[in-house]
Design an enzyme around this catalytic site. Structure first.
Site, PDB file in Angstrom:
ATOM      1  N   ARG A  17     -33.073 -29.800 133.492  1.00  0.00           N
ATOM      2  CA  ARG A  17     -33.670 -29.163 132.301  1.00  0.00           C
ATOM      3  C   ARG A  17     -34.325 -27.827 132.691  1.00  0.00           C
ATOM      4  O   ARG A  17     -33.840 -26.752 132.368  1.00  0.00           O
ATOM      5  CB  ARG A  17     -34.689 -30.126 131.652  1.00  0.00           C
ATOM      6  N   ASP A  18     -35.419 -27.883 133.432  1.00  0.00           N
ATOM      7  CA  ASP A  18     -36.166 -26.660 133.754  1.00  0.00           C
ATOM      8  C   ASP A  18     -35.298 -25.708 134.575  1.00  0.00           C
ATOM      9  O   ASP A  18     -35.323 -24.492 134.379  1.00  0.00           O
ATOM     10  CB  ASP A  18     -37.430 -27.046 134.547  1.00  0.00           C
ATOM     11  N   HIS A 211     -46.891 -30.212 137.415  1.00  0.00           N
ATOM     12  CA  HIS A 211     -45.621 -29.483 137.301  1.00  0.00           C
ATOM     13  C   HIS A 211     -45.855 -28.099 137.893  1.00  0.00           C
ATOM     14  O   HIS A 211     -46.476 -27.246 137.274  1.00  0.00           O
ATOM     15  CB  HIS A 211     -45.222 -29.408 135.822  1.00  0.00           C
ATOM     16  N   HIS A 213     -44.780 -24.562 140.127  1.00  0.00           N
ATOM     17  CA  HIS A 213     -43.720 -23.616 140.483  1.00  0.00           C
ATOM     18  C   HIS A 213     -44.088 -22.935 141.795  1.00  0.00           C
ATOM     19  O   HIS A 213     -45.253 -22.783 142.136  1.00  0.00           O
ATOM     20  CB  HIS A 213     -43.530 -22.583 139.364  1.00  0.00           C
ATOM     21  N   CYS A 244     -39.010 -19.970 133.690  1.00  0.00           N
ATOM     22  CA  CYS A 244     -39.206 -20.037 132.247  1.00  0.00           C
ATOM     23  C   CYS A 244     -38.651 -18.751 131.655  1.00  0.00           C
ATOM     24  O   CYS A 244     -39.110 -17.666 131.993  1.00  0.00           O
ATOM     25  CB  CYS A 244     -40.681 -20.193 131.902  1.00  0.00           C
ATOM     26  N   ASN A 253     -39.088 -23.903 140.533  1.00  0.00           N
ATOM     27  CA  ASN A 253     -39.945 -25.084 140.641  1.00  0.00           C
ATOM     28  C   ASN A 253     -40.154 -25.420 142.108  1.00  0.00           C
ATOM     29  O   ASN A 253     -39.397 -24.987 142.975  1.00  0.00           O
ATOM     30  CB  ASN A 253     -39.263 -26.279 139.979  1.00  0.00           C
TER      31      ASN A 253
HETATM   32 ZN    ZN Z   1     -41.449 -25.383 134.805  1.00  0.00          ZN
END
Ligand code: ZN
Length: 308
Positions: A17-18, A211, A213, A244, A253
């Site tokens: 996803r990310d 979460h 990065h 993002c 990430n």
């Molecule tokens: Zn993220």
């Protein structure tokens, strides 16, 4: 197969996803499915496999429903989907997602850019998602990741009081887990540890994932700081894919391979087989040829005598 010791921490893989939403290329569905299968085989117990957003906004996610349906075959893995609103939640639950995550940005500037709503407007959207969940899928947990919790490239500093106020509002609304996201890689270990400790004081065990990065190379240091604050759930991405699209300069990430290496080397069990995890880079490379993959552990190899 030897049985792994029961894991102390949960690593949630967010690459599909990310990671994928931040790269220009569109990964073919067949490669995505092979990648997710390889992640499940490595022992990941939670995978964020897709984002349910309109395909014209993120063509990389046009196959979200198909990916969720496929991934559900892995009975030991909780299949998670990001949803920005009720419409996305409806689609994700219909496809069979087993956990939902919503982004609520603590920075009004990032919130407007990302979802065209104020943070308060997003809290209302989360409440609507909770009502839908209660109606059609009461067993499915809903997580919120508080984005830009440690700083925002658009707004600059984000006051801790703003983050904590949103966390309390979301806890009162009935959200199952509330994590903190360093969306733009601006956090430092002292800040990460302090803010997570304040989260535990304010919302206790509803405190969710870190979460993080790796934008400025502090991903692992921040993860360790969060662990020391009591966090036991971490998001990361295989090969460090991610970023993002609405936060300029956000990239990468925390690398799952390096995160697993750090914790396992410390004796903190993850339930993940590092050799199989590194093998999961192959379907990722095959589906995204030319995309740079990161990770110090895959580059250096495992130390002699390494045992998970
Ligand atoms: Zn993220």
């Amino acid at each position: 197969m030897t049985r792994l010791p029961s894991p102390e921490i949960l690593i949630s893989e967010v690459g599909p996803r990310d990671g994928l939403q931040s790269v220009k290329a569109i990964m073919p569905t067949a490669d995505k499915l092979r990648w997710i299968d390889a992640l499940a085989a490595a022992g990941l117990r939670e995978i964020e496999v897709a984002s349910f957003v309109p395909a014209q906004l993120l063509p990389q996610m046009a196959d979200a429903a198909q990916v969720v349906q496929h991934a559900r075959r892995h009975s030991g893995v909780r299949i998670m989907a990001l949803v920005p609103n009720v419409r996305g939640a409806q689609a994700a639950l219909t496809a069979g997602a087993q956990k939902l995550t919503l982004p609520v940005s603590a920075s009004p500037a990032h919130s407007m850019a990302n979802v065209r709503k104020t943070p308060e407007g997003m809290v209302e959207e989360v409440k609507a998602v909770l009502r839908l969940r209660d109606q059609i899928a009461p067993g499915v947990p809903v997580e919120v990741g508080l984005s830009t919790a440690f700083g925002c490239t658009l707004q600059g500093q984000v006051p801790e009081a703003d983050v904590l106020r949103l966390a309390v509002q979301l806890a009162q609304a009935g959200v199952d887990e509330i994590g903190l996201s360093d969306t733009t890689g601006m956090g430092n270990p002292a800040q990460v540890q302090r803010l997570f400790k304040r989260m535990f004081q304010e919302i206790g065990p509803l405190t969710g994932s870190a979460h993080l990065h790796n934008t400025r190379g502090l991903g692992l240091a921040n993860a360790l700081a969060a662990y020391e604050a009591g966090v036991r759930k971490f998001d990361s991405s295989l090969g460090g894919l991610g970023g993002c699209p609405y936060a300029p300069g956000a990239s990468g990430n925390v690398v799952t391979e390096d995160l697993v290496f750090m914790f396992e080397a410390m004796g903190v069990t993850t339930g993940i087989d590092l050799n199989q995890l590194m093998a999961a880079r192959e379907p990722l490379k095959a589906g995204l040829p030319g995309e740079p993959l990161y990770g110090m552990t895959p580059a250096a190899g495992l130390p002699k005598g390494w045992r998970t």
